[in-house]
Design a protein around this motif. Structure first.
Motif, PDB file in Angstrom:
ATOM      1  N   GLU A 131      -4.729 112.248 147.370  1.00  0.00           N
ATOM      2  CA  GLU A 131      -5.229 111.857 148.760  1.00  0.00           C
ATOM      3  C   GLU A 131      -4.819 112.580 149.982  1.00  0.00           C
ATOM      4  O   GLU A 131      -5.530 112.846 150.962  1.00  0.00           O
ATOM      5  N   ARG A 132      -3.618 113.267 149.747  1.00  0.00           N
ATOM      6  CA  ARG A 132      -3.176 114.180 150.646  1.00  0.00           C
ATOM      7  C   ARG A 132      -4.089 115.494 151.122  1.00  0.00           C
ATOM      8  O   ARG A 132      -4.026 116.105 151.915  1.00  0.00           O
ATOM      9  N   SER A 133      -4.609 115.640 149.764  1.00  0.00           N
ATOM     10  CA  SER A 133      -5.348 116.994 150.017  1.00  0.00           C
ATOM     11  C   SER A 133      -7.066 116.483 150.118  1.00  0.00           C
ATOM     12  O   SER A 133      -7.651 117.551 150.342  1.00  0.00           O
ATOM     13  N   HIS A 134      -7.353 115.404 150.074  1.00  0.00           N
ATOM     14  CA  HIS A 134      -8.714 114.867 150.460  1.00  0.00           C
ATOM     15  C   HIS A 134      -8.294 113.899 151.536  1.00  0.00           C
ATOM     16  O   HIS A 134      -9.025 112.671 151.218  1.00  0.00           O
ATOM     17  N   LEU A 135      -7.880 113.832 152.610  1.00  0.00           N
ATOM     18  CA  LEU A 135      -7.798 112.848 153.800  1.00  0.00           C
ATOM     19  C   LEU A 135      -9.020 112.143 153.969  1.00  0.00           C
ATOM     20  O   LEU A 135      -8.465 110.658 153.938  1.00  0.00           O
ATOM     21  N   VAL A 136      -9.983 112.519 154.413  1.00  0.00           N
ATOM     22  CA  VAL A 136     -11.022 111.706 154.838  1.00  0.00           C
ATOM     23  C   VAL A 136     -11.687 110.958 153.897  1.00  0.00           C
ATOM     24  O   VAL A 136     -12.016 109.761 153.855  1.00  0.00           O
ATOM     25  N   GLN A 137     -11.790 111.524 152.544  1.00  0.00           N
ATOM     26  CA  GLN A 137     -12.299 110.760 151.491  1.00  0.00           C
ATOM     27  C   GLN A 137     -11.486 109.752 151.229  1.00  0.00           C
ATOM     28  O   GLN A 137     -11.884 108.406 150.731  1.00  0.00           O
ATOM     29  N   ALA A 138     -10.134 110.036 150.988  1.00  0.00           N
ATOM     30  CA  ALA A 138      -9.187 108.933 150.624  1.00  0.00           C
ATOM     31  C   ALA A 138      -9.000 107.783 151.496  1.00  0.00           C
ATOM     32  O   ALA A 138      -9.153 106.567 151.120  1.00  0.00           O
ATOM     33  N   ALA A 139      -8.951 107.882 153.035  1.00  0.00           N
ATOM     34  CA  ALA A 139      -9.109 106.965 153.850  1.00  0.00           C
ATOM     35  C   ALA A 139     -10.159 106.167 154.066  1.00  0.00           C
ATOM     36  O   ALA A 139     -10.292 104.753 154.073  1.00  0.00           O
ATOM     37  N   ALA A 140     -11.551 106.844 153.706  1.00  0.00           N
ATOM     38  CA  ALA A 140     -12.866 106.066 153.727  1.00  0.00           C
ATOM     39  C   ALA A 140     -12.731 105.058 152.522  1.00  0.00           C
ATOM     40  O   ALA A 140     -13.423 104.071 152.429  1.00  0.00           O
ATOM     41  N   LEU A 141     -12.073 105.591 151.334  1.00  0.00           N
ATOM     42  CA  LEU A 141     -12.170 104.977 149.935  1.00  0.00           C
ATOM     43  C   LEU A 141     -11.551 103.583 150.306  1.00  0.00           C
ATOM     44  O   LEU A 141     -11.746 102.529 149.828  1.00  0.00           O
ATOM     45  N   ALA A 142     -10.303 103.725 150.858  1.00  0.00           N
ATOM     46  CA  ALA A 142      -9.375 102.820 151.206  1.00  0.00           C
ATOM     47  C   ALA A 142      -9.936 101.674 152.131  1.00  0.00           C
ATOM     48  O   ALA A 142      -9.801 100.529 151.869  1.00  0.00           O
ATOM     49  N   LEU A 143     -10.835 101.966 153.247  1.00  0.00           N
ATOM     50  CA  LEU A 143     -11.514 100.911 153.990  1.00  0.00           C
ATOM     51  C   LEU A 143     -12.619 100.241 153.306  1.00  0.00           C
ATOM     52  O   LEU A 143     -12.618  99.222 153.462  1.00  0.00           O
ATOM     53  N   GLU A 144     -13.284 101.174 152.611  1.00  0.00           N
ATOM     54  CA  GLU A 144     -14.416 100.522 151.886  1.00  0.00           C
ATOM     55  C   GLU A 144     -14.135  99.576 150.927  1.00  0.00           C
ATOM     56  O   GLU A 144     -14.277  98.458 150.636  1.00  0.00           O
ATOM     57  N   ALA A 145     -12.803 100.022 150.176  1.00  0.00           N
ATOM     58  CA  ALA A 145     -12.306  98.943 149.012  1.00  0.00           C
ATOM     59  C   ALA A 145     -11.656  97.786 149.739  1.00  0.00           C
ATOM     60  O   ALA A 145     -11.892  96.504 149.123  1.00  0.00           O
ATOM     61  N   ALA A 146     -11.571  97.604 150.767  1.00  0.00           N
ATOM     62  CA  ALA A 146     -11.033  96.795 151.698  1.00  0.00           C
ATOM     63  C   ALA A 146     -12.214  95.755 152.233  1.00  0.00           C
ATOM     64  O   ALA A 146     -11.854  94.741 152.904  1.00  0.00           O
ATOM     65  N   GLY A 147     -13.198  96.308 152.091  1.00  0.00           N
ATOM     66  CA  GLY A 147     -14.299  95.277 152.406  1.00  0.00           C
ATOM     67  C   GLY A 147     -15.090  95.909 153.757  1.00  0.00           C
ATOM     68  O   GLY A 147     -15.952  95.094 154.370  1.00  0.00           O
ATOM     69  N   HIS A 148     -14.537  97.158 154.569  1.00  0.00           N
ATOM     70  CA  HIS A 148     -15.022  97.393 155.886  1.00  0.00           C
ATOM     71  C   HIS A 148     -16.409  98.218 155.368  1.00  0.00           C
ATOM     72  O   HIS A 148     -16.380  99.063 154.473  1.00  0.00           O
TER      73      HIS A 148
END
Length: 214
Positions: A131-148
């Motif tokens: 996640e630290r080496s793919h920051l944008v993708q990791a943050a986007a996955l966390a948001l989409e997984a939370a239902g945003h």
């Protein structure tokens, strides 16, 4: 790595789990990737093998394989099923359908497993090295997984995750202030440190998010 991958090694790397990087192959095949710095063997049982950051880069770059000395039977390329996190602005509808929700759920569960397998203490409540080496993708996955929902192309509604000049930090934009605060809470729950800021020129509000280390 000086030499290109052989065709067999290329197939092994391409078949790795797109989120966790977990590999499947014979002991000799996996050992060869470890020797080349493209994989590592997890120290805890079941001692699975995973792509290193270099291995992920090779996989994403899609480099041509080195020809093998023996002919290989031609096969139709199989569907890779690669999951891509939606960072916002891709031109897709911002309300995901059932199939997309299943994909996101599976990808997030895979990310939690990767955290468990690669964080030194097995913690799943904070981001891992991938996640630290793919920051944008990791943050986007966390948001989409939370239902945003991510923003569609030229749409005001939905989040947008973007790179920033700051190390280990991404910016998250959402026109609705209440939704932006909800995004902050979701990222914090996924192990990110989050602060809310306002751009001086445009007065647009945004989040600055970084993976939590402890």
């Amino acid at each position: 790595m000086n030499r290109p991958l052989t065709a067999a090694q290329r197939r092994l790397v391409d078949a790795a789990d797109p989120v966790t990087g977990r590999l499947k192959g014979t002991g000799a095949q996996l050992a060869a990737l470890v020797t080349r710095g493209l994989a590592f063997r997890h120290p805890r049982p079941p001692h699975a093998h995973f792509l290193t950051p270099q291995g992920h880069r090779i996989r994403e770059a899609g480099a041509e394989p080195e020809p093998e000395p023996e002919p290989v039977k031609a096969e139709a390329p199989a569907a890779t099923g690669v999951f891509t996190a939606r960072v916002g602005g891709e031109g897709v509808a911002h309300q995901p359908g059932p199939a997309r929700r299943r994909e996101v759920h599976s990808a997030w569960q895979g990310m939690l497993e990767l955290r468990r397998m690669t964080n030194p203490d097995g913690a799943t409540d904070r981001p891992c090295g991938w996640e630290r080496s793919h920051l944008v993708q990791a943050a986007a996955l966390a948001l989409e997984a939370a239902g945003h929902p991510p923003a569609g192309q030229d749409a005001e509604v939905g989040y947008r995750v973007r790179e920033t000049p700051q190390p280990e930090a991404v910016a998250v934009y959402e026109a609705d202030g209440e939704v932006l605060r909800a995004c902050a809470a979701s990222l914090e729950g996924a192990g990110w440190q989050v602060g809310q800021y306002t751009e001086p020129r445009t007065r647009a509000r945004y989040l600055l998010a970084s993976p939590r280390r402890v």
